[in-house]
Design a protein around this motif. Sequence first.
Motif, PDB file in Angstrom:
ATOM      1  N   GLU A 262     -16.800 -38.607 -31.551  1.00 57.32           N
ATOM      2  CA  GLU A 262     -16.596 -39.375 -30.321  1.00 57.32           C
ATOM      3  C   GLU A 262     -17.552 -38.950 -29.212  1.00 57.32           C
ATOM      4  O   GLU A 262     -17.949 -39.760 -28.384  1.00 57.32           O
ATOM      5  N   ALA A 263     -17.913 -37.679 -29.175  1.00 53.74           N
ATOM      6  CA  ALA A 263     -18.795 -37.174 -28.115  1.00 53.74           C
ATOM      7  C   ALA A 263     -20.255 -37.126 -28.566  1.00 53.74           C
ATOM      8  O   ALA A 263     -21.073 -36.462 -27.924  1.00 53.74           O
ATOM      9  N   ALA A 264     -20.596 -37.830 -29.645  1.00 53.54           N
ATOM     10  CA  ALA A 264     -21.955 -37.743 -30.195  1.00 53.54           C
ATOM     11  C   ALA A 264     -23.009 -38.160 -29.182  1.00 53.54           C
ATOM     12  O   ALA A 264     -24.060 -37.518 -29.062  1.00 53.54           O
ATOM     13  N   GLU A 265     -22.743 -39.245 -28.441  1.00 51.12           N
ATOM     14  CA  GLU A 265     -23.749 -39.741 -27.497  1.00 51.12           C
ATOM     15  C   GLU A 265     -24.014 -38.756 -26.372  1.00 51.12           C
ATOM     16  O   GLU A 265     -25.105 -38.728 -25.802  1.00 51.12           O
ATOM     17  N   ARG A 266     -23.034 -37.942 -26.037  1.00 50.65           N
ATOM     18  CA  ARG A 266     -23.196 -36.995 -24.936  1.00 50.65           C
ATOM     19  C   ARG A 266     -24.085 -35.814 -25.328  1.00 50.65           C
ATOM     20  O   ARG A 266     -24.721 -35.198 -24.462  1.00 50.65           O
ATOM     21  N   VAL A 267     -24.135 -35.490 -26.618  1.00 51.14           N
ATOM     22  CA  VAL A 267     -24.879 -34.297 -27.032  1.00 51.14           C
ATOM     23  C   VAL A 267     -26.140 -34.638 -27.814  1.00 51.14           C
ATOM     24  O   VAL A 267     -26.984 -33.760 -28.006  1.00 51.14           O
ATOM     25  N   ARG A 268     -26.277 -35.883 -28.271  1.00 60.22           N
ATOM     26  CA  ARG A 268     -27.472 -36.232 -29.041  1.00 60.22           C
ATOM     27  C   ARG A 268     -28.709 -36.108 -28.160  1.00 60.22           C
ATOM     28  O   ARG A 268     -28.756 -36.609 -27.050  1.00 60.22           O
ATOM     29  N   GLY A 269     -29.733 -35.423 -28.647  1.00 54.39           N
ATOM     30  CA  GLY A 269     -30.956 -35.191 -27.885  1.00 54.39           C
ATOM     31  C   GLY A 269     -30.904 -33.965 -26.991  1.00 54.39           C
ATOM     32  O   GLY A 269     -31.880 -33.653 -26.321  1.00 54.39           O
TER      33      GLY A 269
END
Length: 577
Positions: A262-269
Amino acid sequence: MGDGASKGGGPAPQLRMDALLGELQEHVERVRGSRDRMQTLLDAVVAIGGNLDLEELLRHIVQSAADLVDAEYGALGVLGEEGRIRQFITAGLDEETIARIGPYPEGHGILGLLIREPRPLRLEDLGAHPESVGFPPGHPPMRTFLGAPVQVREKIFGNLYLTDKRGGRPFDADDEAVLRSLAAAAGVAIDNARLYDESQHRERRLAASAELTRALLSGAPPEEILRSLADTVREMTGTDLVTLALPVGAGGELVVEAAAGEAAERVRGLALPATTLAAKVYANAEPVISDALSDDPRAAGGSASLVPLGPAFFVPVGDNARVRGVLQVANAPGRPPFTEAAIDMVLTFADQAALALQIAEHRRDTEQLALLGDRDRIARDLHDQVIQRLFADGLTLQAALGRVQSVPQAAERIQRVADDLDDTIKIIRSTIFGLQHRDRDGAKTGLRSRLVALTDEAAQTLGFTPALRMTGLLDTDVPDRHAEHLLAVLREALSNTARHARATSAEVSVEAAGGTLRLTVADDGRGVDPAVTRRSGLANLRSRAEELGGTFALVAGRSCGTELRWEVPLGSGEAVG
């Protein structure tokens, strides 16, 4: 006379008979109670023996132990590394009381005594024992105590703790015998549940390996393979967040290239400095386990600084010869620690993940070689065909120019075309040189590496390392001119944060997507007055955006501080490195 009545077999024999009957009734009650207790013990053994879900089984063991000895409170402390309690399962405490007590014990006092000396222990007064260290604030008072170790295959798995026998009575030898019997049965049940858990993990690992093999054989792009790898690990572990970090530059920094959850977009990159646990795992090639990642003093920065995380572990992808990346597997706070079977499953799968990364790297190298080959071919074609033909056309125009000198307007136009052809030849030659030489030092001077180096450099003046998140093909899609402006803007923004914001943290996000280059710098400082936009430094940032056809804004942060937004379209031009 009274003596005669006694001798005649009157009231005295009757009294003895009543006493004998009373004793017989008490004995019958004891036998019946023992029988009922034995039946309850057998029922508990059968119930826990048929449960193969380890977490549910542990809760059932604690509750059964408390019921069998009539204890008000019960707990099972599961032991981890170095004999410390890594999981604490309770019975008799409501959620409000648990929250009031705070963190569970680590294994001191009486609990630590049972860990050091794993044998049954009965106490009438828990607080009177010399090993007792008291209770934390908010803990309910407890007096009587009964404890017993739970052994699984010659190894102590944990300890059962029971307190406050109902009715104010102390625990007796029968209670101890019942608890020892239950602990023995619990050890067998836990072993069976572990074996079942391992078989389930083995099946998941085999399915995940098949899925990864299909992705590799399908010829999918490297970024798709990385996403598939993170999704597969999350699916087979059932966790809340999985990240795969790969190295960038030569300084030991990593970047989260793929994430699932669920928090993938917050930590990707997200860029991971050398101080993070992931970077240490990358450097040492050794896995690391944490029971509460966001509260772990070793976890400086990283995804736990952006997302609340509880139990987690980091696994190197590769071997001592070469670590290609780091897998992080984490759950939300409050969830139980990972089992050894789950960690071993990911460790085994990481070897296959290393192969996937190696194949992805080879595919990337092959594509890069093909790209360089195309550039060389284009350069040769431009040099051998286009320039030669343009040069011949220029010579033809020069020859024609001598014949039309009597017509000034025509001569002027021919001369202008000849000059334009000259300039065109120079531009093409410059392009040929760029095509042949632009990637020689690209690996060392990519935009990602320069961004990481810049944020690390800013840490010296800020007093902390800014969180950096990079998304998109920054090394290939961003032209040199845009990259130079971007780095200058980021340097100015971090310098302003250090001088004026009085911030304790900052987040930098750089994204190249949809034909747009975006930079966001957010801090938790004191914010700015609207009049601050008249400062020359901020005017410089705005002019850099406008020069590239973009926009600049300085706004208040979501909760506090300041957020800088710099956004420009990605035009055509030579890309960075």
